[in-house]
Every structure is written in structure tokens, then in C-alpha cells.
Design an enzyme around this catalytic site. Structure first.
Site, short mmCIF file in Angstrom:
data_model
loop_
_atom_site.label_atom_id
_atom_site.label_comp_id
_atom_site.label_asym_id
_atom_site.label_seq_id
_atom_site.Cartn_x
_atom_site.Cartn_y
_atom_site.Cartn_z
N HIS A 267 0.85 -1.28 -0.13
CA HIS A 267 -0.13 -0.21 0.06
C HIS A 267 0.84 1.11 -0.16
O HIS A 267 0.78 2.05 -0.92
CB HIS A 267 -0.96 0.06 1.36
CG HIS A 267 -1.84 1.19 1.24
ND1 HIS A 267 -2.99 1.18 1.09
CD2 HIS A 267 -1.61 2.30 1.84
CE1 HIS A 267 -3.67 2.54 1.15
NE2 HIS A 267 -2.52 3.18 1.60
N GLU A 268 1.75 1.40 0.78
CA GLU A 268 2.69 2.48 1.24
C GLU A 268 3.63 2.54 -0.32
O GLU A 268 3.98 3.41 -0.56
CB GLU A 268 3.38 2.63 2.39
CG GLU A 268 2.80 2.51 3.59
CD GLU A 268 1.53 3.56 3.77
OE1 GLU A 268 1.67 4.68 3.20
OE2 GLU A 268 0.53 3.37 4.44
N HIS A 271 1.93 4.46 -2.93
CA HIS A 271 1.90 5.78 -2.77
C HIS A 271 3.24 6.50 -3.10
O HIS A 271 3.46 7.47 -3.80
CB HIS A 271 1.65 6.26 -1.15
CG HIS A 271 0.44 6.35 -0.72
ND1 HIS A 271 -0.66 6.87 -1.11
CD2 HIS A 271 -0.40 5.47 0.39
CE1 HIS A 271 -1.72 6.78 -0.66
NE2 HIS A 271 -1.47 5.84 0.31
N GLU A 297 -4.46 8.17 -3.00
CA GLU A 297 -4.96 6.65 -2.40
C GLU A 297 -5.22 5.74 -3.61
O GLU A 297 -5.21 4.59 -3.44
CB GLU A 297 -6.34 6.96 -1.67
CG GLU A 297 -6.56 5.73 -0.69
CD GLU A 297 -5.53 5.50 0.42
OE1 GLU A 297 -4.59 6.09 0.65
OE2 GLU A 297 -5.88 4.69 1.18
CO CO Z 1 -2.88 5.18 2.05
#
Ligand code: CO
Length: 506
Positions: A267-268, A271, A297
Site C-alpha cells: 500500500h505505502e 503511494h 490513495e
Molecule cells: Co493510503
């Protein structure tokens, strides 16, 4: 009338000031990163003022009248290139917005945030909402004042939403969450009627260092550049960046939960790929910044869910995981792990929710924030309202406020309007992923062998390189042919989860 040369030198001055402000902000961000990752526990007091001083100086640079004058002159000329003009216009918009909040108001807000945060920390620890709500009440009063200062057309909450995703409104969110309430509820109901998938094997003892090194391997293969970034541990995973050439992510290891570190890391990582993909030649300028928090996001959710929880990815990933955890996964095959990491179950904690029930957590916060800002509910009633909504949408009973209304940090910081971007991001993610696959039909096969090049290139080309040039929906239209379309998310969810839980798509 200014000559072309005059205008170019004015533009140069604008760039110089804006990038200097970015330098100060990025230095402050580095201090904040250090605070979460490295800083000794007793060092907080001076650290807070150091990072506040830097941010204050940056703010001063970009709210100064002389800066505004330059921007106005740049906005009125025809001598700029298209991207120069885009930068100047966006900065002028920012300038006017910043000017709407007097310095004295910003001070009040910053002070209240720090007081509310401390109150929240204590209240959460002691499971006592009463310790938090007087400070939250003051924060909400300030946020309502902020709405008036910003101005709004239909609903005061719109003014706050705009800070996180330019142009998004309650009218639009009511529409989208309306569909969540009907269509996603329907799907959830069908899933819950089916036997639950097995996932006990995810909760054995998994060596933390092995989890970490596995995540590094995955990050490398999806394209995270470790020459210009790194991953560390922190209490709550986050991404921060000081330039596209220095992007930091953090993660958290839990020995007894295999689902934690790896997918939070992906997830990160999503980003981070966005930050690393922003154009370096627009450093500190609007075209070098992310489009919105929703789009940010969308990048993390795309990698975490559309990629990371897909059958194709697990074909590549699971053999690697088995090398590190051969005993733990001895009896587990790909189909078992696929089902386990996609288990759907209503729960109490937003950050631990699966990819479907997650949106009810967001919906609940959205409804509460909207009502709080409109003055329709009272702060002291929050625990009751919260528990009722959890019962209504997720059919769960909230046993206490610590894991109920006190679970998130956002309100203490005054981040009202932030939550909806989590859902919007997830919906954009699916739309981007589907478009990428349509243009590059081999993406899924590539993922099975750990090749993420085509997908990353598509994202670089269609999303990352534009910075803030377009709003979320404009960008979506350009990249996928249409604005946010929730039915694409529903289609994806129906197909995926009907196969996992074994029922007819329709
Ligand atoms: Co996030």
C-alpha cells in the site's frame, strides 16, 4: 505592458520563491519523519517547534502580498508556456485560498490540534470519551468557522472537502455513498450468507525480519527505487517525501498476523511509486505535486488490492513467501491463500477492514462529519451515534469507545473531509486498473511472473507525470475515458467475490 523578457524573469522569481517554500516544507517533513521513526521519546517539545517554525516560514513566503502580485501578473499574461501558465494559475488559486485564513486563525487551529491530539491520546488509552470531547468540540467550532472563511455554495462541509480533493462536494459524495448503501450492501449480504473462508494459517508466528525482507523484495519488483527511497518501521505505516528523489515509507510488523506487514508495505509502496513518478523538473511547483488525496490513495489501493490481492499476484508472490515460511505454509496452496487474504468480515476497526466492508467504515465517518459540520449532531452524542451506525451498516456491536469512536486520529488533528478520499481512491483504483489492462492485455500474465513494468509505465504516463495539472475527475477522464464510475468498482467486486464465496454473479 510587460515584455516577454520581463514576464520570464517574473516567472523565474515565482519559481524561486515557491521552491524555497517547498524546501522549508520538505525539511519540516523530514523532521516529522524522524519523529515517527528515529527520535528519542524525550525530544518532542523542541522538535515540534522546529518543524512549526519551518512550516510557518514557508507559509509566510507564499502568502506575502508581493508574491500574490507576481502571480496576478503571471495570470494576466499570454507570454507563458502552457505548463508555466498552469503552475502560475494553480499557485494563484492556492494564494487566494491561503489568504482566506488569517494568521491568527491558523495559530488557533494549530494550537487546538495539538491540545485535541493530546486529549485524544489520553481518552483512547483510558477508554474515556469524556476526556476528549470538550477539546473536540472546540476543534469542530474552529472547523465550522473555517468553512465560513473559505465560503461554500451548498453545504459547509464542501469547503473542507476541497482541501483534500479539489472540486468534490457532498452532493457528489451523497450519490456515490448512496450506491455503496444499496449495491455494496447487497453484495455484502450475499457473501455473509455463504460459509466463511479459512484463514487461521495467517495467524501463526511469522518471523518479523523475514516478513520485512520479503516486503523489500516485493517493493523492488513493483518498481520502488531504493536508491531514492527507503522503508523503515513506525507505529503507524505512512509515506512521506522530500522530493521525487527521496521518498520514505514505513511499515509495522506483527508476528502473529501475516496479512499486516506485506500488504501495508505494498500500500505505502503504491503511494511511493506515485511520489517517485512526479516530475523532478517541477519540484515544489503545482505540476510537481500529487493531484489530490483521492488520486494518491488510488495509487496505493491499486497496488495493494487490485494487484496485491489478485490471483495473478499470488502466483508470483506465494512461492517467494513459501521459501521464507516453509513450515508455516506447508499445508497451504495458492487458492487457500488467495481466499484468506480476501476474507470479507464486518469488523470494528477501519484500518483492519477488508476491501469491501472498508467503505462502510468510511461511510459512517462521512455521515458523522457532515452532520457535525452542519451542526445537526452534538459532539457529546458521538459515541451513541457511532455505535448506532456501526450496528446499522455493519451489524456489529461496539464494546467500547477505544475501538469505537476513538479509534482514528483524524478528528483530533482537525482533518475533517479526509476520510472520503479513502473510498474515492479505492474506486478510482479499480477504474485505472481496468483501463490499464484494456490497453495492455498482457498485464495480468506479466504480474504472474513478477513483471510490473507495463502497469507502472501506464500509471507513470497517465497519472504520475501530470502532477496537479488536472482535478481527480479530469485526470480520470483523460486516463480512462470517464469520470469516477462506481459501477466499475461494483463489477470488479461482484466478479471477484462471487468466485471466492461461490455464488452466482447476478
Ligand atoms: Co493510503
Amino acid at each position: 505592458m510587460k515584455s516577454k523578457t520581463d514576464i520570464q524573469s517574473l516567472y523565474f522569481k515565482y519559481v524561486e520563491t515557491t521552491q524555497k517554500a517547498a524546501d522549508f516544507n520538505n525539511a519540516a517533513a523530514l523532521l516529522d519523519w524522524d519523529q515517527e521513526v528515529n527520535m528519542p521519546s524525550g525530544s518532542a517539545t523542541f522538535r515540534a517547534r522546529q518543524s512549526a517554525s519551518l512550516a510557518e516560514y514557508a507559509h509566510h513566503l507564499i502568502t506575502d502580498e508581493s508574491y500574490g502580485k507576481i502571480l496576478q501578473q503571471l495570470a494576466d499574461t499570454t507570454f507563458l508556456s502552457e505548463s508555466q501558465q498552469a503552475n502560475a494559475l494553480l499557485s494563484l488559486e492556492d494564494f487566494h485560498k491561503h489568504k482566506k485564513l488569517p494568521a491568527s486563525f491558523i495559530n488557533k487551529l494549530t494550537n487546538q490540534a495539538s491540545i485535541s491530539f493530546q486529549a485524544w491520546t489520553k481518552a483512547k488509552k483510558k477508554n474515556q470519551f469524556s476526556l476528549f470531547y470538550p477539546e473536540l468540540e472546540k476543534m469542530i467550532a474552529l472547523k465550522r468557522q473555517q468553512c465560513d472563511l473559505y465560503g461554500f455554495q451548498t453545504h459547509p462541509y464542501d469547503a473542507l472537502l476541497d482541501d483534500y480533493d479539489r472540486g468534490i462536494t457532498t452532493t457528489r459524495l451523497d450519490e456515490i455513498f448512496g450506491e455503496v448503501k444499496t449495491h455494496l450492501s447487497n453484495l455484502l449480504e450475499k457473501i455473509l450468507q455463504k460459509p466463511q473462508v479459512e484463514d487461521d494459517f495467517l495467524y501463526q508466528a511469522f518471523d518479523k525480519e523475514n516478513q520485512f525482507s520479503l516486503s523489500i523484495e516485493i517493493l523492488k519488483s513493483i518498481g520502488f527505487n531504493f536508491e531514492e527511497g527507503r522503508q523503515d518501521y513506525s507505529e503507524h505505516p505512512f509515506t512521506t517525501s522530500f522530493s521525487p528523489q527521496d521518498v520514505r515509507i514505513t511499515t509495522r510488523a506483527e508476528q502473529k498476523n501475516f496479512k499486516g506487514l506485506i500488504w501495508s508495505s505494498i500500500h505505502e509502496g503504491g503511494h511511493a511509486l506515485y511520489e517517485q513518478g512526479l516530475p523532478t523538473d517541477a519540484y515544489g511547483l503545482p505540476l510537481g505535486m500529487p493531484a489530490s488525496l483521492s488520486i494518491h490513495e488510488s495509487q496505493s489501493r491499486l497496488w495493494e488490492n487490485c494487484v496485491g490481492r489478485s490471483a495473478a499476484f499470488l502466483k508470483y508472490f506465494f512461492p517467494l513467501a513459501k521459501q521464507k515460511f516453509s513450515t508455516e505454509f506447508e499445508q497451504v496452496d495458492i487458492s487457500m491463500i488467495y481466499k484468506a487474504v480476501n476474507k470479507v468480515q464486518p469488523s470494528l476497526i477501519r484500518t483492519e477492514a477488508d476491501e469491501l466492508t472498508y467503505h462502510f467504515h468510511v461511510l459512517i465517518r462521512y455521515e458523522i462529519e457532515k452532520a457535525l459540520i452542519a451542526g445537526e449532531i452534538q459532539c457529546k452524542d458521538l459515541p451513541t451515534v457511532w455505535n448506532e451506525l456501526y450496528n446499522k451498516y455493519l451489524k456489529v456491536v461496539v464494546p467500547n469507545d477505544t475501538i469505537g469512536v476513538l479509534q482514528d486520529v483524524h478528528w483530533s488533528h482537525g482533518s475533517f473531509g479526509y476520510f472520503p478520499t479513502y473510498s474515492l481512491g479505492s474506486f478510482y483504483a479499480v477504474q485505472f486498473f481496468e483501463a490499464a489492462k484494456k490497453e495492455n492485455p498482457t498485464i495480468e500474465q506479466d504480474i504472474q511472473i513478477g513483471n510490473f513494468q507495463l502497469l507502472l509505465q501506464w500509471l507513470r504516463q497517465k497519472v504520475h507525470r501530470y502532477g496537479r495539472r488536472y482535478s481527480s475527475d479530469e485526470l480520470s477522464k483523460l486516463a480512462t475515458g470517464s469520470e469516477l464510475n462506481f459501477s466499475l468498482f461494483m463489477k470488479y467486486a461482484r466478479e471477484k467475490y462471487s468466485a471466492i464465496y461461490g455464488f452466482d454473479v447476478n
